[in-house]
Design an enzyme around this catalytic site. Sequence first.
Site, short mmCIF file in Angstrom:
data_model
loop_
_atom_site.label_atom_id
_atom_site.label_comp_id
_atom_site.label_asym_id
_atom_site.label_seq_id
_atom_site.Cartn_x
_atom_site.Cartn_y
_atom_site.Cartn_z
N ASP A 145 2.89 7.83 -6.25
CA ASP A 145 4.02 7.58 -5.49
C ASP A 145 3.94 8.86 -4.71
O ASP A 145 5.03 9.86 -4.82
CB ASP A 145 5.31 7.24 -6.42
CG ASP A 145 6.60 6.88 -5.39
OD1 ASP A 145 6.55 6.85 -4.28
OD2 ASP A 145 7.66 7.23 -6.10
N ASN A 203 5.33 9.29 -1.75
CA ASN A 203 6.83 9.76 -1.00
C ASN A 203 8.09 9.79 -1.81
O ASN A 203 9.20 9.99 -1.38
CB ASN A 203 6.83 8.69 -0.06
CG ASN A 203 6.90 7.52 -0.09
OD1 ASN A 203 6.57 7.06 -1.33
ND2 ASN A 203 7.38 6.38 0.96
N ASN A 244 9.72 7.39 -3.69
CA ASN A 244 10.55 6.58 -3.33
C ASN A 244 10.66 5.31 -4.42
O ASN A 244 11.53 4.52 -4.16
CB ASN A 244 10.54 5.97 -1.84
CG ASN A 244 9.33 4.88 -1.64
OD1 ASN A 244 8.38 5.13 -2.58
ND2 ASN A 244 9.44 4.13 -0.60
N GLU A 262 1.83 3.27 -4.58
CA GLU A 262 0.84 2.98 -3.83
C GLU A 262 -0.52 2.84 -4.46
O GLU A 262 -0.53 3.49 -5.78
CB GLU A 262 0.47 4.01 -2.53
CG GLU A 262 1.65 4.42 -2.02
CD GLU A 262 2.38 5.58 -2.60
OE1 GLU A 262 3.94 5.83 -2.23
OE2 GLU A 262 1.79 6.43 -3.09
N ASP A 299 -11.28 -5.66 -3.25
CA ASP A 299 -12.15 -4.55 -2.90
C ASP A 299 -12.38 -4.31 -1.44
O ASP A 299 -12.07 -3.26 -0.70
CB ASP A 299 -13.65 -4.93 -3.34
CG ASP A 299 -13.62 -4.98 -4.83
OD1 ASP A 299 -12.64 -4.79 -5.52
OD2 ASP A 299 -14.69 -5.12 -5.50
N GLU A 331 2.19 1.44 1.48
CA GLU A 331 2.71 0.70 0.50
C GLU A 331 2.23 -0.72 0.31
O GLU A 331 2.80 -1.44 1.58
CB GLU A 331 4.29 0.89 0.39
CG GLU A 331 4.76 2.53 -0.14
CD GLU A 331 6.14 2.72 0.08
OE1 GLU A 331 6.63 3.79 -0.26
OE2 GLU A 331 6.97 1.77 0.77
N GLU A 384 -17.06 -17.15 -9.10
CA GLU A 384 -16.34 -15.88 -8.91
C GLU A 384 -15.25 -16.33 -7.77
O GLU A 384 -14.38 -16.14 -7.71
CB GLU A 384 -17.04 -14.99 -8.41
CG GLU A 384 -16.43 -13.41 -8.35
CD GLU A 384 -17.14 -12.16 -8.11
OE1 GLU A 384 -16.73 -11.31 -8.42
OE2 GLU A 384 -18.59 -12.66 -7.95
#
Length: 880
Positions: free
Chosen positions: A496, A498, A500, A504, A569, A668, A849
């Site tokens: 995190d 920032n 808040n 992320e 990915d 984010e 997959e």
Amino acid sequence: MIKQQMLANKTLLAIAVSSLMFTVGCNNDDNINSSSETKQKPQLAAKFENILDRTGTPLHLAEVGAGNHMAYTPLHDDGAWHGHLLPDLKAYPENKGGFGVTAIAEEYNTSVAEYFDKLSILKDGQPVNFTANAYSIPGALIQTMTADGITVEMKLQFVSSRSSIVETMISNDTGADIALVWNGKLVDGYYAKDGVANAETVAEKLPNLTRDMTADDNGNIDLQFGAERDSWWVRTRGDSAFNIQRSITTETHVNGLEYQSVANIGTVAAKTIYTVFTHTLTANEWQQEQPIVKDILANPIHYINASTTRWENYLTNGLVNKNATSEQERVAVKAMETLTGNWRSPAGFVSYDTVTPSVTARWFSGNLTWPWDTWKQAYAMAHFNPDLAMNNIRTVFEHQVQDSDILRPYDKGYLLDVVGMNMSKERGDALGLTEMNDSQSWNERNTKPSLASWAVWEVYTTLKDKYNRADEAQAWLQEMYPKLVDYHNWWLTARDTNNNGIPEYGAAVDPAHTTEGGQLIYEYKIAANPEEWIQAKGIAEYNKLLESFNYIDIHSPAQTAASWESGRDDAAVFGFIDTIADAQGVIDLTSEQAKVIDQLGRYANEKYQFNNKVTITKNSKGESVVKYTDESLINNELLNKAKKDWQVKFSENKDASGEVIGYSLMQESVDQASYWYSDNTYLAQIATVLGYNAQAADFTAKAAETKDYINQCMFDRETGFYYDINIDANQARSLNNGCAGNPIVERGMGAEGWSPLFNGAANRITAAAVVKNMMDPSKFNTTVPLGTAAADNPAYGADIYWRGRVWVDQFYFGVKGMANYGYTEQANEMVNKLFKNAEGLTLDRPIQENYNPETGAVQGANNFSWSSAHLYMLYNDFLK
């Protein structure tokens, strides 16, 4: 080949006839089943023949198809580390009576034998010519062989975590003297792809992988594997083994890669023989398994019944949707078979039963376990095998980082991306290990999205409500809650940037990302030398290079790890887009082909009127060297505007002392924010059940704050979709609404945009807008719908891993999200399209997959667990 094999069989039969002269007596049973237990017949399982094609005749150690994944689907069960194949009677009719054998060599599944214990019968010294049939049911392989007056039925099942059993029932109505001849043949070739063989033998390619086969006085066979640590196709320690033990004494002869065992049973009218196949990874495992094998041979019916009952219970508990068609029900059974086949029992540094992504996929076998896969697998398996679901989750948390960790004590609560039988060299060296410290797959560079509480809660409710195991369900929550809280708190500590409260995605401090001096590693290419990567370091220098635009391609291992951490990915939202650099080196490249490859150039052309015309020359190797024809400053400035839209910056996350403890993307992610909302919601529910009311209230408040933030900051009203947002102080000041920055609309729509619907974080108005985009044929409603990038995304490609292909987990998240907000009819329409158009889904082909959104073609790994898990969930939740 067939003629050669027939000649070999005739030779071996001649040896058998000769050896009968030296066989003393007949009907020599060493082990007599003393149990009075009556053998149970499968009821439900018998209804589902050949759900998966389990035929195959391996001739090479690595016999692969697309993606270098195993070309066939052996039966694996009960967590065992070996598998069996039915003979391919069309191509190799002479192989009737035998089963192909595969064995997982720590991290890779390999072919061991073309057949083991292939049964032939001599009547009065002459070979009996049988007509054969071979088929599978859930949990068993079955062969029948018939001739005038003689019938043979062979049934193979798994009866322990290391052993399988073949029950061979022989009926002889001829009154003639009969002898049994078993043959086995190890694979000799090393590699074949799509049926085209490499000329090298196993002995030539892997001289350390000796395969020493011997027989004891009772005719039982021991196959010992030599130590092979350098291959990326097989790994053995030097004491792994394959053993064959029978309930009848035989005279056995070994000749190199082949063996033959003979027993005369005389004129007996009926005879049942049991053969146990055992694969152990270490000498200690074989020592532990030997008394089990002895007990299996002493009480075979008991073990066979346990295997039969286990599968009857799976099917009884799992097949609960009475509205599904028979075809859809077969897909559900296929999903259950696939998940069970990917089950591995404990070995090495994994102390619990676990489920891997795919036993047949090259990089996903062994007992390699990922968190992201585990959450989904466990959620589904809770409904038919809750004990395995719990252990799969325990495997991930077994290696949760503690504050005393030898490598990363600052990462308390962190879950490693991949754990398995062997540790990484870095961790093994730190612990002073001299063995089991050379894994080729163990990964600590990143973790996976926080859906753990979602899976734990599903196991809890299913145990309590479906299985009436309330006390165990309560104990399960008590066991997992502190681990889940540590994992939850880690996100705020290490991801995190920032502060808040919205974590992320990012990357760990790791030698793959960071120099010994603590600087970020990256590399880039420039237009003047488009073929060479320039190595560099330092986060300030990285960001400065981005701002200068003096590169044609740039790559940071931390960016790769951050995308892995998302579970998606190479998704467009993380800045992945094909560039002119991807066109370099292509032989006989045309300018039009180069422009198709160069997605960034097309994007710049369409949005900023950049001239993306290219000039192609060739280097000394005849490879294409591609450059933009217009290299003027004005044109480059237009390209730089496009580059900026796709740039990904990093932030260093530091502890109180200023030490770097991780990296965060400077954005984010809406899917992680949605999972974060979900995590808080489920943790509140768990805390409430456990009586932690204050903690429950805190999690509930965090969930509400997260939901408000998602809808305030991550929804774009103009396009009607959710996006990741920038972490940009200038944008935040301009917005002045508490948001970290603007939605990253430029990188197009992706599957992350419906994650607020799946997690329940959207509202009625935003959900309606998102569903409209999901139903749009020009975006997501393709032949197989809900691809990972919209068809109009600048970085879209129908065959690109996470920028177009349809992944069944993201598909499920999408239709479940639609149903959550009342769009059940539209969701069912999507589900029906998937079942209809995904290639081979309703046939006997493996669950894949991912699938091509435009054609439905199979892509990626075969026999894939999380696809199977979500197909089972679709069967459970939809198709009504």
